[in-house]
Design a protein around this motif. Structure first.
Motif, PDB file in Angstrom:
ATOM      1  N   TRP A  46       0.828  -1.218   0.000  1.00 25.73           N
ATOM      2  CA  TRP A  46       0.000   0.000   0.000  1.00 25.73           C
ATOM      3  C   TRP A  46       0.858   1.263   0.000  1.00 25.73           C
ATOM      4  N   TRP A  47       1.891   1.230  -0.854  1.00 25.24           N
ATOM      5  CA  TRP A  47       2.638   2.428  -1.237  1.00 25.24           C
ATOM      6  C   TRP A  47       3.556   2.956  -0.121  1.00 25.24           C
ATOM      7  N   VAL A  48       3.769   2.147   0.912  1.00 22.41           N
ATOM      8  CA  VAL A  48       4.569   2.677   2.027  1.00 22.41           C
ATOM      9  C   VAL A  48       6.061   2.345   1.914  1.00 22.41           C
ATOM     10  N   GLY A 106      -1.277   9.030   7.339  1.00 20.99           N
ATOM     11  CA  GLY A 106      -1.510  10.015   6.285  1.00 20.99           C
ATOM     12  C   GLY A 106      -2.819  10.752   6.501  1.00 20.99           C
ATOM     13  N   SER A 107      -3.865   9.994   6.864  1.00 26.27           N
ATOM     14  CA  SER A 107      -5.172  10.618   7.090  1.00 26.27           C
ATOM     15  C   SER A 107      -5.076  11.692   8.172  1.00 26.27           C
ATOM     16  N   THR A 108      -4.388  11.354   9.247  1.00 25.26           N
ATOM     17  CA  THR A 108      -4.289  12.318  10.349  1.00 25.26           C
ATOM     18  C   THR A 108      -3.499  13.546   9.925  1.00 25.26           C
ATOM     19  N   SER A 109      -2.483  13.334   9.099  1.00 24.52           N
ATOM     20  CA  SER A 109      -1.710  14.506   8.657  1.00 24.52           C
ATOM     21  C   SER A 109      -2.586  15.446   7.833  1.00 24.52           C
ATOM     22  N   VAL A 110      -3.575  14.881   7.121  1.00 23.53           N
ATOM     23  CA  VAL A 110      -4.509  15.712   6.356  1.00 23.53           C
ATOM     24  C   VAL A 110      -5.472  16.443   7.304  1.00 23.53           C
ATOM     25  N   GLU A 111      -5.970  15.728   8.316  1.00 28.84           N
ATOM     26  CA  GLU A 111      -6.838  16.392   9.309  1.00 28.84           C
ATOM     27  C   GLU A 111      -6.096  17.579   9.924  1.00 28.84           C
ATOM     28  N   TYR A 138      -8.380  11.512  -3.277  1.00 26.19           N
ATOM     29  CA  TYR A 138      -8.414  10.659  -2.082  1.00 26.19           C
ATOM     30  C   TYR A 138      -7.436  11.255  -1.073  1.00 26.19           C
ATOM     31  N   HIS A 139      -7.929  11.512   0.137  1.00 24.94           N
ATOM     32  CA  HIS A 139      -7.056  12.102   1.155  1.00 24.94           C
ATOM     33  C   HIS A 139      -7.134  11.353   2.474  1.00 24.94           C
ATOM     34  N   GLY A 140      -7.675  10.140   2.469  1.00 20.70           N
ATOM     35  CA  GLY A 140      -7.716   9.360   3.695  1.00 20.70           C
ATOM     36  C   GLY A 140      -9.131   9.046   4.123  1.00 20.70           C
ATOM     37  N   ASP A 141      -9.250   8.252   5.166  1.00 23.28           N
ATOM     38  CA  ASP A 141     -10.555   7.728   5.576  1.00 23.28           C
ATOM     39  C   ASP A 141     -11.054   8.282   6.899  1.00 23.28           C
ATOM     40  N   VAL A 197      -4.568  19.444  -2.682  1.00 23.34           N
ATOM     41  CA  VAL A 197      -4.309  18.647  -3.889  1.00 23.34           C
ATOM     42  C   VAL A 197      -3.388  17.468  -3.582  1.00 23.34           C
ATOM     43  N   GLU A 198      -3.549  16.417  -4.369  1.00 27.72           N
ATOM     44  CA  GLU A 198      -2.518  15.390  -4.497  1.00 27.72           C
ATOM     45  C   GLU A 198      -1.665  15.869  -5.670  1.00 27.72           C
ATOM     46  N   PRO A 199      -0.427  16.299  -5.431  1.00 29.53           N
ATOM     47  CA  PRO A 199       0.335  16.889  -6.516  1.00 29.53           C
ATOM     48  C   PRO A 199       0.697  15.884  -7.622  1.00 29.53           C
ATOM     49  N   ALA A 231      -0.518  20.611   0.085  1.00 25.14           N
ATOM     50  CA  ALA A 231      -0.036  19.525  -0.778  1.00 25.14           C
ATOM     51  C   ALA A 231      -0.071  18.232   0.025  1.00 25.14           C
ATOM     52  N   ASP A 232      -0.957  17.332  -0.366  1.00 28.28           N
ATOM     53  CA  ASP A 232      -1.012  16.022   0.283  1.00 28.28           C
ATOM     54  C   ASP A 232      -0.030  15.122  -0.460  1.00 28.28           C
ATOM     55  N   GLU A 233       1.205  15.052   0.082  1.00 23.24           N
ATOM     56  CA  GLU A 233       2.259  14.239  -0.546  1.00 23.24           C
ATOM     57  C   GLU A 233       2.375  12.886   0.151  1.00 23.24           C
ATOM     58  N   VAL A 234       1.280  12.460   0.767  1.00 21.30           N
ATOM     59  CA  VAL A 234       1.314  11.186   1.506  1.00 21.30           C
ATOM     60  C   VAL A 234       1.721  10.035   0.576  1.00 21.30           C
ATOM     61  N   MET A 235       1.158  10.033  -0.631  1.00 20.99           N
ATOM     62  CA  MET A 235       1.532   8.991  -1.582  1.00 20.99           C
ATOM     63  C   MET A 235       2.693   9.421  -2.470  1.00 20.99           C
ATOM     64  N   THR A 236       2.687  10.683  -2.912  1.00 25.39           N
ATOM     65  CA  THR A 236       3.685  11.119  -3.898  1.00 25.39           C
ATOM     66  C   THR A 236       5.068  11.369  -3.305  1.00 25.39           C
ATOM     67  N   SER A 260       3.797  11.069   4.846  1.00 25.27           N
ATOM     68  CA  SER A 260       3.687   9.882   5.706  1.00 25.27           C
ATOM     69  C   SER A 260       4.288   8.709   4.936  1.00 25.27           C
ATOM     70  N   LYS A 261       3.650   7.575   4.885  1.00 23.02           N
ATOM     71  CA  LYS A 261       4.090   6.396   4.125  1.00 23.02           C
ATOM     72  C   LYS A 261       5.624   6.255   4.086  1.00 23.02           C
ATOM     73  N   GLY A 262       6.284   6.767   3.031  1.00 24.02           N
ATOM     74  CA  GLY A 262       7.730   6.600   2.876  1.00 24.02           C
ATOM     75  C   GLY A 262       8.565   7.413   3.850  1.00 24.02           C
TER      76      GLY A 262
HETATM   77  N1  PMP Z   1      -3.573  10.944   1.265  1.00 12.99           N
HETATM   78  C1  PMP Z   1      -3.216  10.247   0.173  1.00 12.99           C
HETATM   79  C2  PMP Z   1      -2.886  10.975  -1.092  1.00 12.99           C
HETATM   80  C3  PMP Z   1      -3.159   8.848   0.227  1.00 12.99           C
HETATM   81  O1  PMP Z   1      -2.822   8.159  -0.876  1.00 12.99           O
HETATM   82  C4  PMP Z   1      -3.444   8.206   1.444  1.00 12.99           C
HETATM   83  C5  PMP Z   1      -3.380   6.696   1.609  1.00 12.99           C
HETATM   84  N2  PMP Z   1      -3.360   5.923   0.513  1.00 12.99           N
HETATM   85  C6  PMP Z   1      -3.820   8.971   2.541  1.00 12.99           C
HETATM   86  C7  PMP Z   1      -3.867  10.346   2.427  1.00 12.99           C
HETATM   87  C8  PMP Z   1      -4.161   8.347   3.863  1.00 12.99           C
HETATM   88  O2  PMP Z   1      -3.040   7.829   4.463  1.00 12.99           O
HETATM   89  P1  PMP Z   1      -3.184   6.704   5.586  1.00 12.99           P
HETATM   90  O3  PMP Z   1      -3.716   5.489   4.900  1.00 12.99           O
HETATM   91  O4  PMP Z   1      -1.792   6.521   6.107  1.00 12.99           O
HETATM   92  O5  PMP Z   1      -4.107   7.231   6.626  1.00 12.99           O
END
Ligand code: PMP
Length: 416
Positions: A46-48, A106-111, A138-141, A197-199, A231-236, A260-262
């Motif tokens: 899952w991209w981590v 990642g979700s929490t970093s967006v919150e 997509y920015h998390g759940d 944005v997801e850049p 900039a949501d760079e959680v995945m990028t 987050s992730k990486g």
């Molecule tokens: N933002 C982006 C762009 C994501 O791709 C993801 C997870 N795939 C998240 C936020 C949420 O991250 P997490 O699953 O670590 O909560």
């Protein structure tokens, strides 16, 4: 048949899933199961996972940190791994980003990013509350992440919890002007607090790529209207798109950035939200109501911070960019073989991410094709989780041409 296990897995329909593999060991780009299978992790779990599973220097750093620290309350206290990591992050990101707020996903970093933006405007005395986001995002759940993300089957049951946001059309190639016009119109129509944005690429939204120049133009329009850019760079982040961070390719510095992730090389759960002086300063006051009210028990876990610090050192001391360039070249060569193949469309690549769509009558996420493709790959000991009919690869950077070749051979063998 109902599983004997009490575990409820994420994004898993248990009624349709049988025989969930038990992974007992990981190494490099491989997962090893209890029944002795070796499964190639073509999506980096899952991209981590960036460098590879259990990348040695990161594991060494974790072991060493456990001899000194476990969890330490982070409100009113600090510790060396967090301090050192924050300094490194500030050093490797745009100079405008000067403050680091820790969290654990990642979700929490967006919150945190959304709360920073709203807090900034409130404490600055300006009534700006509306958030803009891209269609398909997509920015998390978590609740804020779902709110700014695309609405659909994933979040329909939770709709009463979600807040309304302004939606910009995705800048599909050739239709970028519509996105820019919608942004300009929104900024003129109402006071916008932030654009998230997801850049360069929508991840879960289908690995849809857009041009750096469009991102740069969105940043320019937003800035002109005083809108904060998140900039949501959680995945990028961490090399996925071919540069350390995707924003670099657009030559922009966001006001708020989520990583987050990486961040830990994909070994430990950790996230950060970075922002500039203006946002920190808006919260800096003798008035305690202006405190940034966000915390979680595990904020800045020292062992996770040590893993992240080791990851930053890996970037500084190992030829990570060369590995990324090599991986990108492997994708480019392999994807070529599918051009002209009528079974596939939208063959695309951004750095270490490769994607193509299987041409099928029903391509939606819930279409049967996704699980069928998943089983097709797993039967060949390959972990690939298509997004509907979109097949994508996002392997760890240690993956060899031969390993990746197995996935492309399995794609070529699709006959569903
Ligand atoms: N933002 C982006 C762009 C994501 O791709 C993801 C997870 N795939 C998240 C936020 C949420 O991250 P997490 O699953 O670590 O909560």
């Amino acid at each position: 048949m109902r599983s004997a296990s009490p575990v409820w897995h994420p994004f898993t329909q248990h009624a349709l899933h049988d025989g969930i593999p038990t992974i007992v060991r990981t190494e490099g780009a491989w997962l090893e199961s209890a029944d002795g299978r070796r499964i190639f992790d073509a999506i980096s779990s899952w991209w981590v996972v960036t460098h590879g599973h259990r990348h040695p220097p990161i594991m060494v750093a974790i072991r060493a940190e456990t001899e000194r620290l476990d969890q330490v309350i982070f409100a009113g206290f600090t510790h060396p791994p967090a301090e050192a990591l924050a300094r490194e992050l500030v050093a490797i990101t745009p100079p405008e980003l000067t403050h680091v707020f820790f969290s654990d996903s990642g979700s929490t970093s967006v919150e945190v990013a959304l709360k920073m933006a709203l807090g900034f405007w409130l404490h600055s005395g300006e009534d700006r509350r509306r958030i803009l986001a891209l269609e398909g995002a997509y920015h998390g759940d978590t609740i804020g992440g779902m709110s700014v993300g695309e609405r659909g089957v994933f979040n329909a049951p939770y709709e009463p919890l979600l807040f309304d946001v302004g939606r910009l059309p995705f800048p599909h190639p050739g239709r970028e002007q519509a996105t820019l016009d919608a942004l300009e119109a929104a900024c003129r129509a109402y006071p916008v607090a932030a654009l998230i944005v997801e850049p360069l690429i929508l991840g879960a939204g289908g690995m849809l790529i857009y041009q750096p120049a469009v991102l740069a133009e969105m940043a320019r329009i937003g800035r002109h209207h005083g809108v904060l850019l998140i900039a949501d760079e959680v995945m990028t982040g961490w090399g996925r798109t071919g540069t350390l961070f995707a924003c670099e390719q657009a030559g922009i510095a966001p006001d708020i950035a989520c990583y987050s992730k990486g961040l830990t090389g994909g070994v430990m759960p950790l996230a950060v939200t970075l922002c500039g002086d203006a946002i920190f300063d808006a919260h800096y006051a003798h008035d305690r109501r202006k405190t940034f009210f966000h915390s979680s028990s595990y904020t800045a876990n020292p062992i996770a911070c040590a893993a992240a610090l080791a990851n930053v050192k890996v970037w500084q001391s190992e030829p990570v960019m060369q590995r990324i360039a090599a991986l990108a070249a492997v994708h480019a060569k392999a994807l070529d073989r599918f051009r002209g193949d009528k079974r596939f469309s939208n063959i695309r690549q951004l750095g270490t991410i490769a994607a193509l769509d299987l041409v099928v009558p029903d391509a939606g996420y819930l279409a049967d094709i996704g699980p069928r493709l998943y089983r097709h790959f797993l039967a060949r000991d390959l972990l690939v989780r298509p997004l509907g009919s979109t097949i994508y690869l996002m392997p760890p950077y240690c993956s060899t041409e031969a390993e990746i070749g197995r996935v492309y051979d399995a794609i070529a063998a699709i006959d569903l």
